[in-house]
Design a protein around this motif. Sequence first.
Motif, PDB file in Angstrom:
ATOM      1  N   ALA A  69       0.804  -1.307  -0.019  1.00 20.48           N
ATOM      2  CA  ALA A  69      -0.091   0.022  -0.024  1.00 20.48           C
ATOM      3  C   ALA A  69       0.660   1.128  -0.068  1.00 20.48           C
ATOM      4  CB  ALA A  69      -1.021  -0.187   1.284  1.00 20.48           C
ATOM      5  N   PHE A  70       1.821   1.374   0.576  1.00 16.50           N
ATOM      6  CA  PHE A  70       2.605   2.636   1.007  1.00 16.50           C
ATOM      7  C   PHE A  70       3.088   2.915  -0.618  1.00 16.50           C
ATOM      8  CE2 PHE A  70       3.570   4.406   5.122  1.00 16.50           C
ATOM      9  CZ  PHE A  70       2.313   4.165   5.768  1.00 16.50           C
ATOM     10  N   PRO A  71       3.935   2.171  -1.269  1.00 15.13           N
ATOM     11  CA  PRO A  71       4.301   2.591  -2.550  1.00 15.13           C
ATOM     12  C   PRO A  71       3.195   3.272  -3.498  1.00 15.13           C
ATOM     13  CG  PRO A  71       5.048   0.252  -2.177  1.00 15.13           C
ATOM     14  CD  PRO A  71       4.288   0.577  -1.303  1.00 15.13           C
ATOM     15  N   ILE A  72       2.076   2.868  -3.392  1.00 12.78           N
ATOM     16  CA  ILE A  72       0.882   3.628  -3.849  1.00 12.78           C
ATOM     17  C   ILE A  72       0.760   4.896  -3.424  1.00 12.78           C
ATOM     18  CG2 ILE A  72      -1.665   3.526  -4.756  1.00 12.78           C
ATOM     19  CD1 ILE A  72      -1.366   0.386  -4.482  1.00 12.78           C
ATOM     20  N   VAL A  76       0.289   8.643  -4.668  1.00 10.80           N
ATOM     21  CA  VAL A  76      -0.983   9.567  -4.548  1.00 10.80           C
ATOM     22  C   VAL A  76      -0.431  10.754  -3.791  1.00 10.80           C
ATOM     23  CG1 VAL A  76      -3.125   9.681  -2.935  1.00 10.80           C
ATOM     24  CG2 VAL A  76      -2.467   7.483  -4.083  1.00 10.80           C
ATOM     25  N   VAL A  77       0.316  10.807  -2.848  1.00 10.71           N
ATOM     26  CA  VAL A  77       0.826  12.251  -2.163  1.00 10.71           C
ATOM     27  C   VAL A  77       2.305  11.948  -2.484  1.00 10.71           C
ATOM     28  CG1 VAL A  77       1.227  13.456  -0.056  1.00 10.71           C
ATOM     29  CG2 VAL A  77      -0.956  11.965  -0.342  1.00 10.71           C
ATOM     30  N   PRO A  78       2.870  12.621  -3.591  1.00 12.75           N
ATOM     31  CA  PRO A  78       4.212  12.391  -4.012  1.00 12.75           C
ATOM     32  C   PRO A  78       5.220  12.756  -2.865  1.00 12.75           C
ATOM     33  CG  PRO A  78       2.887  13.537  -5.603  1.00 12.75           C
ATOM     34  CD  PRO A  78       1.989  13.533  -4.371  1.00 12.75           C
ATOM     35  N   ALA A  79       6.134  11.726  -2.737  1.00  8.25           N
ATOM     36  CA  ALA A  79       7.287  11.850  -1.626  1.00  8.25           C
ATOM     37  C   ALA A  79       7.989  10.764  -2.089  1.00  8.25           C
ATOM     38  CB  ALA A  79       6.548  11.654  -0.104  1.00  8.25           C
ATOM     39  N   GLN A 183      13.053  20.479  -2.304  1.00  8.95           N
ATOM     40  CA  GLN A 183      12.513  21.837  -1.881  1.00  8.95           C
ATOM     41  C   GLN A 183      11.135  22.107  -2.570  1.00  8.95           C
ATOM     42  OE1 GLN A 183      13.181  24.051   0.538  1.00  8.95           O
ATOM     43  NE2 GLN A 183      15.260  23.423   0.864  1.00  8.95           N
ATOM     44  N   ARG A 184       9.972  21.177  -2.105  1.00  5.25           N
ATOM     45  CA  ARG A 184       8.713  21.113  -2.462  1.00  5.25           C
ATOM     46  C   ARG A 184       7.827  20.966  -1.272  1.00  5.25           C
ATOM     47  NH1 ARG A 184       5.345  17.242  -6.507  1.00  5.25           N
ATOM     48  NH2 ARG A 184       3.431  18.166  -6.185  1.00  5.25           N
ATOM     49  N   ARG A 191      -2.296  17.874   2.058  1.00  5.93           N
ATOM     50  CA  ARG A 191      -2.499  17.545   3.572  1.00  5.93           C
ATOM     51  C   ARG A 191      -3.884  17.166   3.621  1.00  5.93           C
ATOM     52  NH1 ARG A 191      -3.146  22.870   6.610  1.00  5.93           N
ATOM     53  NH2 ARG A 191      -4.784  23.006   5.321  1.00  5.93           N
ATOM     54  N   ASP A 192      -4.878  17.995   2.985  1.00  2.46           N
ATOM     55  CA  ASP A 192      -6.258  17.570   3.135  1.00  2.46           C
ATOM     56  C   ASP A 192      -6.610  15.989   2.703  1.00  2.46           C
ATOM     57  OD1 ASP A 192      -6.664  19.956   3.930  1.00  2.46           O
ATOM     58  OD2 ASP A 192      -7.680  20.895   2.274  1.00  2.46           O
ATOM     59  N   LEU A 193      -5.898  15.695   1.682  1.00  2.50           N
ATOM     60  CA  LEU A 193      -6.093  14.315   1.216  1.00  2.50           C
ATOM     61  C   LEU A 193      -5.548  13.192   1.907  1.00  2.50           C
ATOM     62  CD1 LEU A 193      -6.705  12.096  -1.155  1.00  2.50           C
ATOM     63  CD2 LEU A 193      -4.459  12.603  -2.163  1.00  2.50           C
TER      64      LEU A 193
END
Length: 411
Positions: A69-72, A76-79, A183-184, A191-193
């Motif tokens: 799940a975490f790779p997805i 979803v929230v790019p990191a 730096q993004r 955050r809301d997502l």
Amino acid sequence: MRASSEGRLAYHFRGIDFAQQALYAGFTAKGGAPMGDRVRHCAHEQRLIVDFLQTLHASLDLRTVIDTAFPILLKVVPAEHGALCVSRQEDPGSYDWSMVDFPVDWFSTYEEMVRHDFVRQAVLRQPNTVLRDSEMITRKELRANMMYRRALDVHMPLEHVMSVMLDFGQSWHAGVTLYRGRQRPFSDDERDLLQQIVPSLANAVQNCKLFADASRTGPMLDAILQQQGIEAVMVGAGCAEVARTRGATALISRWFAPVELNRAGLPVPLIDQLSAAMRKRAQVPEVPTSFTRLAPSGIELQITFVQLPEGASPATWAMVLQENPLLPAAWREILTQRQSEIASRVVLGWDNRLIADELGCTVATVKKHVLHIYDKLGVSSRTALCRAAQQDPAPHAAAGARLQRRRPPLD
């Protein structure tokens, strides 16, 4: 034990995850996401979100959930990196870590860094709330922080962080953190997502934790979970809660007033009884560990304290709770075994779908049995059946028997 226990635990975990369903429906609905018109997701993003939510609950093994799940989630929230930590009951200040794309030895020196962990300090103050690094620490303080410098040492710069502590109101908690090395800053929408996803994350982590704890308790707990219609709370040293089955909270709230609950949500009368049983068991091994509480409706709550086998740490006792309708003896004489099973659940307030799922039959079969029960007992509705169970059942049973002799059998 794993295969048999997972199937039985699934019974307790199978209730709808309403947060997940709402997210699923919102993200796949035409024309928008659940956060309103402000956030619009393209088809690819929607597919990622749906895949993530489905993968969260595809397994009861936490390691499998993290690996899939975490790779997805990181898409979803790019990191660049993600981590999940779960606190240890025996040492609340220490954690078990599951990491995605981290250097192997990143947290090998965490005990030295814990005092400098600004993320942990911030989220502990605001549980279940997603926070960004700008809400935790200033940029100047961040660059002087030991964790920031440690990340540079292992060639994994951490310029921005977003995290949430999952508080279950029990003796343990978990934390989910996403890291960016560029730096993004994380945006308001991101955050809301993540905040929208938190309930499903918490549900998945709690289910996996409960399954892992239960799996360690051996044949004794396996036998307990084999029964249907029960809930259980597992406690360790000092009667501190370790885990509970999915429906335990609702059952406790039905039987115990808020003033009877301690700060952890456990009934004080049960904790007192369990503490006494623990003390007595050390001196008198055969001390009784089962008692009941009656309700005016003619239903009883049976409470059983089961000492788990040695090596079942951290759980040492299971507090087993089971509702039992006091089905009148006169009814049991004229109802079949299956009709008695269904009548007892009707008296408990179960609907036909829940009864069918529990007994492994169709809703149509349950409806047919309910009509037979009405006919035999001389009642015409569920309300009348429940009322009859609280009164002297003999007249109802006799009237039903007379009606049964005059009526042709139902198909």
